[in-house]
Motif scaffolding. Sequence first.
Motif, mmCIF file in Angstrom:
data_model
loop_
_atom_site.group_PDB
_atom_site.id
_atom_site.type_symbol
_atom_site.label_atom_id
_atom_site.label_comp_id
_atom_site.label_asym_id
_atom_site.label_seq_id
_atom_site.Cartn_x
_atom_site.Cartn_y
_atom_site.Cartn_z
ATOM 1 N N VAL A 235 0.852 -1.115 -0.031
ATOM 2 C CA VAL A 235 0.133 -0.066 -0.133
ATOM 3 C C VAL A 235 0.755 1.249 -0.277
ATOM 4 C CG1 VAL A 235 -2.170 -1.116 1.022
ATOM 5 C CG2 VAL A 235 -0.314 -0.063 2.513
ATOM 6 N N PHE A 236 2.209 1.085 0.011
ATOM 7 C CA PHE A 236 3.032 2.351 0.048
ATOM 8 C C PHE A 236 3.632 2.502 -1.171
ATOM 9 C CE2 PHE A 236 3.476 -0.253 4.093
ATOM 10 C CZ PHE A 236 2.718 0.865 5.060
ATOM 11 N N ASP A 237 3.332 2.146 -2.255
ATOM 12 C CA ASP A 237 3.572 2.414 -3.751
ATOM 13 C C ASP A 237 2.945 3.397 -4.212
ATOM 14 O OD1 ASP A 237 4.638 2.614 -6.079
ATOM 15 O OD2 ASP A 237 3.999 0.598 -6.704
ATOM 16 N N LYS A 238 3.045 4.780 -3.571
ATOM 17 C CA LYS A 238 2.010 5.781 -3.821
ATOM 18 C C LYS A 238 2.880 6.824 -4.716
ATOM 19 C CE LYS A 238 0.103 5.611 0.988
ATOM 20 N NZ LYS A 238 0.100 6.393 2.131
ATOM 21 N N PRO A 239 2.042 7.904 -5.634
ATOM 22 C CA PRO A 239 2.521 8.529 -6.297
ATOM 23 C C PRO A 239 3.430 9.635 -5.776
ATOM 24 C CG PRO A 239 0.217 9.215 -5.975
ATOM 25 C CD PRO A 239 0.540 7.773 -5.538
ATOM 26 N N GLU A 240 3.244 10.201 -4.504
ATOM 27 C CA GLU A 240 4.115 11.065 -3.869
ATOM 28 C C GLU A 240 5.626 10.547 -3.488
ATOM 29 O OE1 GLU A 240 1.082 9.876 -0.733
ATOM 30 O OE2 GLU A 240 1.003 10.274 -2.842
ATOM 31 N N THR A 241 5.703 9.371 -3.520
ATOM 32 C CA THR A 241 6.939 8.660 -3.339
ATOM 33 C C THR A 241 7.890 8.568 -4.638
ATOM 34 O OG1 THR A 241 6.597 6.209 -3.794
ATOM 35 C CG2 THR A 241 5.903 7.305 -1.560
ATOM 36 N N LEU A 242 7.100 8.704 -5.829
ATOM 37 C CA LEU A 242 7.869 8.568 -6.919
ATOM 38 C C LEU A 242 8.908 9.760 -7.579
ATOM 39 C CD1 LEU A 242 6.052 6.676 -9.577
ATOM 40 C CD2 LEU A 242 7.700 5.854 -7.912
ATOM 41 N N PRO A 243 10.184 9.574 -7.484
ATOM 42 C CA PRO A 243 11.093 10.616 -7.934
ATOM 43 C C PRO A 243 10.857 11.182 -9.107
ATOM 44 C CG PRO A 243 12.259 8.922 -7.389
ATOM 45 C CD PRO A 243 10.886 8.411 -7.395
ATOM 46 N N PHE A 244 10.638 10.356 -10.044
ATOM 47 C CA PHE A 244 10.471 10.279 -11.613
ATOM 48 C C PHE A 244 12.287 11.090 -12.026
ATOM 49 C CE2 PHE A 244 5.749 11.084 -13.207
ATOM 50 C CZ PHE A 244 5.787 9.768 -12.964
ATOM 51 N N THR A 245 13.094 10.395 -11.339
ATOM 52 C CA THR A 245 14.407 11.009 -11.330
ATOM 53 C C THR A 245 14.781 11.078 -12.971
ATOM 54 O OG1 THR A 245 14.814 9.690 -9.418
ATOM 55 C CG2 THR A 245 16.820 10.733 -10.473
ATOM 56 N N VAL A 246 14.666 10.100 -13.609
ATOM 57 C CA VAL A 246 15.224 10.117 -15.160
ATOM 58 C C VAL A 246 14.139 9.888 -16.106
ATOM 59 C CG1 VAL A 246 17.475 9.064 -14.491
ATOM 60 C CG2 VAL A 246 15.906 7.533 -15.506
ATOM 61 N N TYR A 247 13.040 10.512 -15.628
ATOM 62 C CA TYR A 247 11.884 10.218 -16.571
ATOM 63 C C TYR A 247 11.952 11.005 -17.808
ATOM 64 C CZ TYR A 247 6.952 8.394 -16.373
ATOM 65 O OH TYR A 247 5.954 7.614 -16.269
ATOM 66 N N GLU A 248 12.381 12.132 -17.763
ATOM 67 C CA GLU A 248 12.553 13.143 -18.909
ATOM 68 C C GLU A 248 13.867 12.616 -19.832
ATOM 69 O OE1 GLU A 248 11.181 17.425 -18.228
ATOM 70 O OE2 GLU A 248 12.822 16.905 -16.564
ATOM 71 N N ASN A 249 14.865 11.926 -19.384
ATOM 72 C CA ASN A 249 15.824 11.451 -19.882
ATOM 73 C C ASN A 249 15.583 9.945 -20.667
ATOM 74 O OD1 ASN A 249 17.723 13.848 -19.407
ATOM 75 N ND2 ASN A 249 18.958 12.573 -18.178
ATOM 76 N N LEU A 250 14.835 9.446 -19.667
ATOM 77 C CA LEU A 250 14.282 8.156 -20.350
ATOM 78 C C LEU A 250 13.391 8.270 -21.615
ATOM 79 C CD1 LEU A 250 14.510 5.079 -19.580
ATOM 80 C CD2 LEU A 250 12.298 5.477 -18.383
ATOM 81 N N PHE A 251 12.672 9.477 -21.556
ATOM 82 C CA PHE A 251 11.776 9.640 -22.912
ATOM 83 C C PHE A 251 12.894 10.097 -24.169
ATOM 84 C CE2 PHE A 251 9.760 12.702 -25.626
ATOM 85 C CZ PHE A 251 8.462 12.276 -25.516
ATOM 86 N N LYS A 252 13.788 10.844 -23.809
ATOM 87 C CA LYS A 252 14.787 10.947 -24.778
ATOM 88 C C LYS A 252 15.417 9.870 -25.420
ATOM 89 C CE LYS A 252 15.660 15.672 -23.036
ATOM 90 N NZ LYS A 252 16.628 16.704 -22.357
ATOM 91 N N LEU A 253 15.986 8.918 -24.346
ATOM 92 C CA LEU A 253 16.336 7.784 -24.715
ATOM 93 C C LEU A 253 15.533 6.922 -25.535
ATOM 94 C CD1 LEU A 253 18.616 5.655 -24.188
ATOM 95 C CD2 LEU A 253 17.439 4.692 -22.418
ATOM 96 N N PHE A 254 14.360 6.752 -25.285
ATOM 97 C CA PHE A 254 13.450 6.137 -26.055
ATOM 98 C C PHE A 254 13.319 6.637 -27.748
ATOM 99 C CE2 PHE A 254 10.804 2.504 -24.270
ATOM 100 C CZ PHE A 254 11.486 2.499 -23.048
ATOM 101 N N VAL A 255 12.927 8.085 -27.700
ATOM 102 C CA VAL A 255 12.814 8.690 -28.880
ATOM 103 C C VAL A 255 14.048 8.559 -29.857
ATOM 104 C CG1 VAL A 255 12.860 10.962 -30.123
ATOM 105 C CG2 VAL A 255 11.493 10.402 -28.376
ATOM 106 N N GLY A 256 15.324 8.388 -29.193
ATOM 107 C CA GLY A 256 16.588 8.224 -29.890
ATOM 108 C C GLY A 256 16.751 6.943 -30.388
ATOM 109 N N PHE A 257 16.403 5.979 -29.421
ATOM 110 C CA PHE A 257 16.727 4.331 -29.953
ATOM 111 C C PHE A 257 15.670 4.084 -30.991
ATOM 112 C CE2 PHE A 257 15.204 0.057 -28.778
ATOM 113 C CZ PHE A 257 16.308 -0.387 -29.193
#
Length: 381
Positions: free
Chosen positions: A353-375
């Motif tokens: 029950v502790f897997d909540k949205p406020e705990t997610l840092p989204f640390t590399v979310y934007e960079n992961l997006f760029k990685l997928f587009v490039g790949f």
Amino acid sequence: MRKIILLLIFLTSLNSYAQDLNYARKTLNTLTSKEFWGRGYTKNGMSKAADFIENQFKSFGLKPMDGKDFKQSFSFSVNTFPGKMELKINGKKLIPGEDFIVGQASAGVKAKADLAQKDSVNFLDDKDRILVNLKDKLTWSVSQKINDYTEILIKKSVLTEIPKSIETTIENVFVPEFKAANICAVVKGTTKPDSVILITAHYDHLGGMGKKTYFPGANDNASGVSFLLSLAKYYTENPQKYTIAFICFAGEEAGILGSKYFTENPLIDLQKIRFLINVDMVGTGEAGATVVNATQYPKEFALLNRVNDANKLLVKINPRGKAANSDHYFFTEKGVPAFFLYTQGGISAYHDVFDKPETLPFTVYENLFKLFVGFNKGLMN
């Protein structure tokens, strides 16, 4: 040579391909909300999530994969807990989800009895067929079957003495034909529409346990669905020469059932899929990411690393071999080349029950997006 030079230039110029992080956060909050009740098997949680994803695809302008319907319906059996979820140990009332969970295949029970100690962590009520087990961490799941006994798992730290007595009411409902649906959409390619890059993520989670407790499933896998929808939005606005297809699977938590059903009843020719990338638990990333099937497809893994290294996106990408641990698996078994990527570091919450949205840092979310587009651009070149 000219193509190679152009590709190298692209691999080092991904800064203009930014993810809409506000959209991703908003989507994450929606998918993990109480309204969607853990995207599972009670209170229409999974159905509500499916409708939301379908409406997002429609609003972006994607088309149904089969040209008719975004939803691919199927069904399976599941044990659910929609009713009472009450427990007292030694007269102390325990909180569902936080202090205890029931085994996912448990039968319902109403009992008040003494417990016999079997060993340091197991206690038994023989008459009512109740097994009590003490755990350091509570990890829930989904079962397609029902046992003839009830298992109760209690977090060790909430008890100050060994369990001697139990008073409990647990209500379950076994559903032999639970109706679910994969959500499937495409952005048609501009010059090579018969070549397909497929991006997938499961949208289901564990649902609820009783009337008041649900499992938000932020990292697992609202993070992946938010990421997929962001890519769907981007590719609708920026069509590619290949068709870019998207599937949000149901039934992953019950045994990767949605992807199994799709590979047995494909809405597109599996042989036309140039590559599949499955995302599950991508809300962290401090320690980089791991790619399942990296050793199966070394050429594509090398391309992924070239994109990453050229743009310094993730601290590292770890290779892993073949594993039947997410929705890529049955595609690989059918001969479709596929990666399963998940990020590492950050929160430790998993199937609780502790897997909540406020705990997610989204640390590399934007960079992961760029990685997928490039790949993906690299695959098409």
